[in-house]
Enzyme design. Structure first.
Site, PDB file in Angstrom:
ATOM      1  N   THR A   1      62.971  41.499   2.569  1.00  0.00           N
ATOM      2  CA  THR A   1      64.258  42.186   2.626  1.00  0.00           C
ATOM      3  C   THR A   1      64.093  43.679   2.387  1.00  0.00           C
ATOM      4  O   THR A   1      64.794  44.500   2.998  1.00  0.00           O
ATOM      5  CB  THR A   1      65.227  41.576   1.609  1.00  0.00           C
ATOM      6  OG1 THR A   1      65.290  40.167   1.801  1.00  0.00           O
ATOM      7  CG2 THR A   1      66.625  42.147   1.779  1.00  0.00           C
TER       8      THR A   1
ATOM      9  N   TYR B   1      71.669  39.881   0.070  1.00  0.00           N
ATOM     10  CA  TYR B   1      70.968  38.594   0.030  1.00  0.00           C
ATOM     11  C   TYR B   1      69.573  38.714  -0.585  1.00  0.00           C
ATOM     12  O   TYR B   1      69.051  39.780  -0.779  1.00  0.00           O
ATOM     13  CB  TYR B   1      70.940  37.903   1.383  1.00  0.00           C
ATOM     14  CG  TYR B   1      70.356  38.594   2.585  1.00  0.00           C
ATOM     15  CD1 TYR B   1      70.576  38.040   3.843  1.00  0.00           C
ATOM     16  CD2 TYR B   1      69.580  39.749   2.520  1.00  0.00           C
ATOM     17  CE1 TYR B   1      70.043  38.612   4.989  1.00  0.00           C
ATOM     18  CE2 TYR B   1      69.050  40.322   3.649  1.00  0.00           C
ATOM     19  CZ  TYR B   1      69.283  39.748   4.879  1.00  0.00           C
ATOM     20  OH  TYR B   1      68.748  40.326   6.009  1.00  0.00           O
ATOM     21  N   GLU B   2      69.033  37.537  -0.924  1.00  0.00           N
ATOM     22  CA  GLU B   2      67.803  37.425  -1.723  1.00  0.00           C
ATOM     23  C   GLU B   2      67.957  38.105  -3.088  1.00  0.00           C
ATOM     24  O   GLU B   2      66.989  38.597  -3.664  1.00  0.00           O
ATOM     25  CB  GLU B   2      66.590  38.002  -0.978  1.00  0.00           C
ATOM     26  CG  GLU B   2      66.401  37.505   0.438  1.00  0.00           C
ATOM     27  CD  GLU B   2      66.442  35.990   0.561  1.00  0.00           C
ATOM     28  OE1 GLU B   2      66.124  35.298  -0.423  1.00  0.00           O
ATOM     29  OE2 GLU B   2      66.810  35.496   1.630  1.00  0.00           O
ATOM     30  N   GLY B   3      69.170  38.102  -3.599  1.00  0.00           N
ATOM     31  CA  GLY B   3      69.451  38.714  -4.899  1.00  0.00           C
ATOM     32  C   GLY B   3      70.003  40.102  -4.724  1.00  0.00           C
ATOM     33  O   GLY B   3      69.341  40.992  -4.189  1.00  0.00           O
TER      34      GLY B   3
ATOM     35  N   GLN C   1      68.484  42.208  -8.920  1.00  0.00           N
ATOM     36  CA  GLN C   1      67.140  42.800  -8.954  1.00  0.00           C
ATOM     37  C   GLN C   1      66.985  43.704 -10.176  1.00  0.00           C
ATOM     38  O   GLN C   1      65.923  43.739 -10.814  1.00  0.00           O
ATOM     39  CB  GLN C   1      66.885  43.614  -7.688  1.00  0.00           C
ATOM     40  CG  GLN C   1      66.998  42.844  -6.383  1.00  0.00           C
ATOM     41  CD  GLN C   1      66.109  41.624  -6.328  1.00  0.00           C
ATOM     42  OE1 GLN C   1      64.964  41.653  -6.774  1.00  0.00           O
ATOM     43  NE2 GLN C   1      66.643  40.537  -5.795  1.00  0.00           N
TER      44      GLN C   1
END
Length: 606
Positions: A299, A439-441, A446
């Site tokens: 990402t 997305y993906e956190g 993060q």
């Protein structure tokens, strides 16, 4: 009409000069050693594939989008053919071990390829990227029999894949998931539940789709401790790898989205779908995290890809668009006006784009080399590389995608009103890129991972490992007068990074909300300092190369000289114009959490 040209020259600079890829690859074990001519061939062929096969689907795929009817998803014209060529070209198995049917090349080679095809059309590349999810899960948790059953057609591109985590009632808090797995007693499990936001959950590109799914077995502990990992095909796969009957995996709908419209984001229903457990029961999250860390770097790479695309479009337009005259005299005296690239504010925007784009490429390619070392280096080197990646992955994901929002915004701004319409593709870049911080956190997730788990959670050990790298670099450059303008501010901020961390930690002891209120600013400070280290190293590399290039005197030497001078100018711009933002983030991070938490819930609106 938007176009894309792979940045071959900068990729070669980063790999060959900044990172000394030839020495790096020659030091890796076994099949991972990459000869220079092979690396050149991979870059060249990937660039051609990105430009000629994938890029033509960028705007048409956005305009057409995905459609859902009668329980099936249809993808834009050209997507299936591009995916077929991708599979036939061997790209899907580029970094998979030779023993498992791949080509065994290091992760950094795959990242370089992914940047180019992703910049060409990130929506299309979502199908190739997510197809790697079940592959990674099988490699980490699958038996030899399961790998033999699924990998050949996943690697050939005949089948695709997904990663299935999110459910409607829980996002990043996967410990709340409700999808159930019941043991059939024959080595298979029945999976029942609904997952949302599943990229490529259904499509008309491949014959089968293999889903990597998190689910909870009967009697499993609550929370994340009770999660297991499964692979579930849309159509059952027999032991010999042939397709069987429909496996009760269906798409309920697709989302109407802001961007990435060529990538189908599906609601997926699993109604007693049969699958196989990977790894041990209740250990699914540990296996999935190996995939998630890869996805987070991926990402971050989306941020870089969108930066490159936005910068290319803005630069081309700024060179062509005529408007007003330069304040220092006409630069295009034979025309009615000067190109807007002569105006300082347009230059500011282009230089900001260039600094974040080229800095991001150097940073992410260096991170990918750490992944190479983990996979193919010595045990001692792998341990050090793993510590660096553990710290820097949330910085990469958060900072690269947040700065990409700025770069795509500036791309539209350079175009003025023309950036707001679809013709030039700039508004599509902004729409496609917007999800990268989510997305993906999210950036908030993060940031908490960085300061809470990686920095404070390690007692500062992980941070000290990286700040020591920077400190040693600054010490080594101490006698280099030409580097003083970069090294002095870098050394100061590197020391301040440790001080800021201590102050946030002390504040957290008095008020638990201090970490959460400081976290995003702390991550952004960390990103600016990290990029300063990267740009200092780029400046050092360019200074040395400039001495060689300017001494050659021929046409090629002059071209190289201009390239390196541009690198130095961009490094100075970063240090003078962008790096000062770091201290503003530090000041915000140190502000008391009361300013964030002061309002009662009911006081937000009246």
């Amino acid at each position: 009409m938007a176009s894309y040209t792979a940045p071959r020259r900068d990729i070669q600079f980063v790999l060959r000069e900044f990172l000394d890829a030839d020495s790096h690859y020659s030091a890796l074990a076994g099949d991972a050693a990459v000869a220079p001519d092979l690396l050149d061939a991979i870059i060249d062929n990937a660039a051609k594939f990105a430009e000629e096969v994938v890029a033509p689907t960028f705007q048409s795929g956005d305009a057409e989008g995905c459609h859902f009817a009668d329980g099936r998803v249809s993808t834009p014209a050209g997507y299936a053919e591009a995916f077929r060529q991708w599979g036939e070209g061997g790209w899907q198995g580029l970094t998979v071990p030779v023993a498992d049917g791949g080509q065994g090349l290091p992760p950094s080679v795959g990242l370089c390829v992914t940047e180019m095809v992703g910049a060409a059309n990130w929506a299309w590349s979502m199908y190739t990227g997510l197809s790697g999810a079940p592959v990674t899960c099988l490699l980490n948790g699958g038996t030899e029999a399961l790998k033999a059953r699924f990998l050949p057609k996943l690697l050939s591109g005949e089948w695709a894949g997904t990663m299935c985590l999110t459910e409607a009632h829980c996002g990043s808090d996967v410990g709340l998931l409700r999808t159930r797995a019941s043991d059939n007693g024959d080595g298979t499990w029945n999976i029942t539940g609904t997952k949302i936001f599943i990229s490529g959950g259904d499509q008309d590109i491949t014959d089968n789709i293999v889903h990597a799914i998190l689910a909870r077995t009967e009697g499993a502990p609550a929370g994340t401790a009770g999660i297991s990992l499964f692979i579930v095909p849309k159509f059952w796969v027999e032991e010999d790898g042939t397709l069987g009957a429909f496996n009760h995996v269906s798409c309920g709908s697709i989302e109407k989205k802001m961007g990435l419209k060529g990538s189908a984001t599906c609601v997926m229903n699993y109604d007693g779908a049969r699958g196989f457990m990977l790894g041990a029961e209740n250990q699914g999250l540990a296996l999935m995290f190996k995939l998630m860390n890869t996805a987070r770097i991926g990402t971050a790479l989306q941020g870089l890809a969108m930066c490159e695309r936005a910068f290319q479009g803005a630069l081309a337009y700024a060179r062509e668009r005529l408007q007003m005259r330069s304040l220092t005299g006409a630069k295009n005296p034979d025309g009615p006006a000067d190109p807007i690239i002569v105006h300082p504010d347009v230059r500011r925007m282009l230089m900001t784009q260039k600094a974040f784009t080229e800095g991001g490429r150097a940073f992410l390619y260096w991170l990918a080399q750490q992944a190479d070392v983990i996979a193919h280096g010595s045990a001692q080197d792998a341990e050090a590389a793993s510590a660096l990646l553990e710290l820097l992955t949330p910085i990469a994901k958060g900072f690269c995608t947040e700065t990409a929002q700025e770069v795509s915004y500036l791309g539209m701004q350079v175009f003025g009103g023309h950036g707001y319409i679809a013709e030039h593709g700039m508004e599509q870049i902004a729409r496609d890129n917007r999800i990268s911080t989510v997305y993906e956190g999210t950036t908030g997730i993060q940031s908490l991972d960085l300061i809470g788990r990686k920095v404070l959670g390690s007692g500062g050990k992980l941070l000290r490992g990286f700040t020591k790298v920077i400190h040693k670099y600054c010490e080594a450059q101490g006698g280099n007068a030409a580097m003083a303008e970069f090294v002095a501010p870098l050394a100061e901020l590197n020391a301040e990074w440790g001080d800021l961390t201590m102050k946030v930690g002390e504040a957290a002891m008095a008020d638990a909300e201090a970490v959460g209120s400081a976290s995003v600013d702390y991550l952004m400070f960390s990103g600016y300092v990290t990029y300063a280290w990267v740009w200092a190293r780029i400046a050092e590399t360019s200074l040395a190369a400039l001495q060689r290039a300017e001494g050659e005197g021929d046409g090629e030497g002059e071209s190289d000289g201009a390239f390196y001078r541009a690198k130095l100018a961009t490094a100075r711009f970063y240090f003078q114009r962008l790096l000062p933002r770091a201290r503003a983030h530090a000041a915000a991070a140190m502000a008391p959490p009361a300013s964030v938490m002061a309002l009662a819930e009911e006081e937000f609106a009246f």
